[in-house]
Enzyme design. Structure first.
Site, PDB file in Angstrom:
ATOM      1  N   ALA B  61       0.667  -1.333  -0.123  1.00 42.53           N
ATOM      2  CA  ALA B  61      -0.131   0.069   0.090  1.00 42.53           C
ATOM      3  C   ALA B  61       0.768   1.229  -0.035  1.00 42.53           C
ATOM      4  CB  ALA B  61      -1.058  -0.023   0.991  1.00 42.53           C
ATOM      5  N   ARG B 103      -5.363  -0.112  -9.610  1.00 41.38           N
ATOM      6  CA  ARG B 103      -5.425  -1.165  -8.470  1.00 41.38           C
ATOM      7  C   ARG B 103      -6.709  -0.581  -7.690  1.00 41.38           C
ATOM      8  NH1 ARG B 103      -1.390  -4.440  -5.272  1.00 41.38           N
ATOM      9  NH2 ARG B 103      -3.083  -5.620  -4.929  1.00 41.38           N
ATOM     10  N   ASP B 251      -3.209  -4.545   7.384  1.00 41.61           N
ATOM     11  CA  ASP B 251      -3.450  -3.897   6.321  1.00 41.61           C
ATOM     12  C   ASP B 251      -4.745  -2.928   6.530  1.00 41.61           C
ATOM     13  OD1 ASP B 251      -2.488  -6.272   4.830  1.00 41.61           O
ATOM     14  OD2 ASP B 251      -2.681  -5.105   3.361  1.00 41.61           O
ATOM     15  N   ASN B 261      -4.732  -8.760   8.411  1.00 39.35           N
ATOM     16  CA  ASN B 261      -3.430  -8.901   7.686  1.00 39.35           C
ATOM     17  C   ASN B 261      -3.530  -9.952   6.616  1.00 39.35           C
ATOM     18  OD1 ASN B 261      -0.508  -8.052   7.345  1.00 39.35           O
ATOM     19  ND2 ASN B 261       0.192  -9.652   8.229  1.00 39.35           N
ATOM     20  N   LYS B 262      -2.129 -10.252   5.903  1.00 41.71           N
ATOM     21  CA  LYS B 262      -2.132 -11.421   4.896  1.00 41.71           C
ATOM     22  C   LYS B 262      -2.774 -12.848   5.586  1.00 41.71           C
ATOM     23  CE  LYS B 262      -0.573 -11.246   1.412  1.00 41.71           C
ATOM     24  NZ  LYS B 262      -1.726 -10.818   0.402  1.00 41.71           N
TER      25      LYS B 262
END
Lengths: 358, 358
Positions: B61, B103, B251, B261-262
């Site tokens: 980001a 994006r 995130d 998060n991931k």
């Protein structure tokens, strides 16, 4: 419905089969080509069988045992039926020694070869032709006993798969790892045969992806609803209430119930415990190693870094960076809800309940 | 030792850089080629920048925000310095609209474009040449502020990395995801600059392997001891006492501290909790979304199945089998030991401590 009919409906492949009499040949699914291609590999001599075991065209401890039995039959085929029996018996020794070098750490390989040798020595055959018949029958007995063992595990465990259940499994403890049906997947096949509807999540199982390639393939063949996830997604699914139980196989179980299985199994057991989800192990009694008091004594095989660093020939880890690749981990018995074997179910396994079981 | 000198010693790459004046060009590391090849991609027009963002040649980001700022500068270069200022201002609008489609879900992209537009409108430039100067300065300010923010996160978190520590991280919260240094990895770089010796385990992070490809690459560049593992190996390492702390990025963080998060982060947090290992999140204050009361309100992006089913063009999941591919998961604040930001550290984050922080 009768089980034998249903059986044909749910498991549609044979990991390994023998075609013909003592001068026939073995056929096996080349697992290195799955899921892209389903190719039966005809195995007409002992050297091809050695290669198949060594190259993982056939894998999974019970399946390797069955392959080894047939390998011995192939190994003595070059002899004439009228060759001297002592020549044939010494050929059996030679063939067994040769096959034992194909995968030096596979316990079932040695067990099957030992059984074939003992049969040859004790059968009292007068002719080589007679010995060939006896050894094929012994190899087929190993095969059938393995299949019966898998079916019994399935029958004993099926009660844990309720209607509408969402089961999570890891690696491949299925028909492809045995002669038929498998261990953890045998439980799912049996529940399916009993008419229960359920769905399965299969961890892809890095690094070698046995879950994505093999488990998904065989469950899909059996028309069982299966969804592949990455190994790191299981916790998320559990937190959303999307998993009702975890069921996996085992490679070795200590006297107190601590169980070694494919790397990643331990993480699943901790996650299942944190979400109050039952965690089952399905394995034949022969998986127990009662000489080992607990899991700390189970050695963990480390495999080569390239399995992680170069999947499919593409380098994903930079040159010079360390890679750690343990093949197994150990789940402590306190995290295991039950161990399902061909003889029955050991609930809340511990040293005492396992002692009583044997 | 002075930090600025050490800084050059530990982070040897620039994720993105601007070369020359308003008529210059951007250069960025093509992250799709890592770790196999380190190639700087010169970006001389806005269309190439759009492609670079869309194709993940630059990702993360904060880094996307910086790229967008430079993209606007590139977008008005075709104008002559003596073109009318209202033509230039409407060109800025057009370029921003165009870049925003690269994006669609990247929050920092919109934030940076909005900032560039507002600067153009409020600066009161008399000539297009003057506007070009002003916009380059604004893009460089975004870049520098991001770098300063990363350094501050590093400084604030370095105390958690003690000498001899073995840290585990997931995905890439590093310099490659920001203009420089990163968030979770900034903490490691800062500890390294302060002379502490430690080692890092990097989860490979399926399906896109940002841990293996990017985190391992940049830590190795910085001569920090790094070992790549599969995501399913973290629990095993913890059970062996080989992990002292977990540190990851985020995130989006809700008002009560629940953090998205991931995918795989949540499993690590549960495992860390079970092994009494501290679990840290490092993220800029801008990651907090105080309009969201808790993690249940954070939408989870699902990505295309091919990322799991066809890694590197090889089909690993059989045709017809379901695949589930959530990109993120949510870690509840109760599993987070501390959140490290550029302003300080929120220990045991909860609604109250976060309220007091802002």
């Amino acid at each position: 419905m009768e089980n034998s009919i249903e059986h044909k409906m749910t498991v549609k492949f044979h990991t390994i089969a023998w075609q013909g009499g003592p001068d026939g040949y073995a056929e096996l699914i080349d697992q290195t080509l799955l899921p892209g291609e389903v190719r039966m590999l005809p195995v007409r001599d002992v050297r091809t069988m050695w290669d198949a075991i060594q190259r993982l065209q056939i894998r999974g401890a019970p399946a390797i045992g069955v392959a080894a039995g047939y390998g011995v039959v192939l190994g003595i085929q070059p002899l004439s039926d009228i060759d001297r029996i002592d020549t044939a018996l010494s050929k059996v020794q030679e063939v067994c020694n040769y096959l034992s070098t194909s995968r030096p750490t596979a316990v079932n390989l040695f067990w099957a070869l030992d059984r074939m040798k003992k049969k040859a020595e004790s059968a009292g055959c007068k002719t080589t032709g007679e010995l060939k018949e006896i050894l094929l029958a012994e190899a087929q007995a190993i095969h059938e006993e393995d299949a019966a063992m898998c079916r019994a595990i399935g029958t004993n465990g099926a009660k844990f798969i309720h209607d509408g259940a969402r089961a999570l499994t890891h690696c491949n403890a299925g028909g492809l790892a045995t002669s038929e049906y498998g261990t953890a997947l045998a439980v799912l096949y049996a529940a399916n045969e009993q008419g229960r509807q359920f769905s399965v999540f299969a961890d892809e199982t890095r690094p070698l992806l046995q879950g994505a390639r093999l488990t998904a393939w065989e469950l899909h063949q059996a028309q069982i609803d299966v969804t592949v996830i990455c190994d790191n997604m299981a916790g998320h699914l559990m937190s959303r209430g999307s998993i009702d139980l975890v069921i996996v196989g085992a490679d070795r179980i200590a006297a107190n119930g601590d169980a070694a299985n494919k790397i990643g199994t331990y993480s699943l057991a901790v996650l299942a415990d944190a979400h109050k989800i039952p965690f089952y192990i399905a394995a034949p009694s022969s998986t127990f190693d009662l000489s080992i008091p607990d899991g700390t004594h189970i050695p963990i095989e480390e495999r080569k870094p390239e399995e992680i660093a170069c999947p499919w020939g593409v380098r994903t880890v930079p040159e010079g960076v360390n890679v750690y690749n343990p093949a197994f981990d150990v789940t402590p018995h306190t995290l295991i809800s039950a161990i399902i074997t061909e003889k029955g179910v050991i609930e809340k396994p511990n040293r005492k309940s396992i002692w009583n079981y044997f």
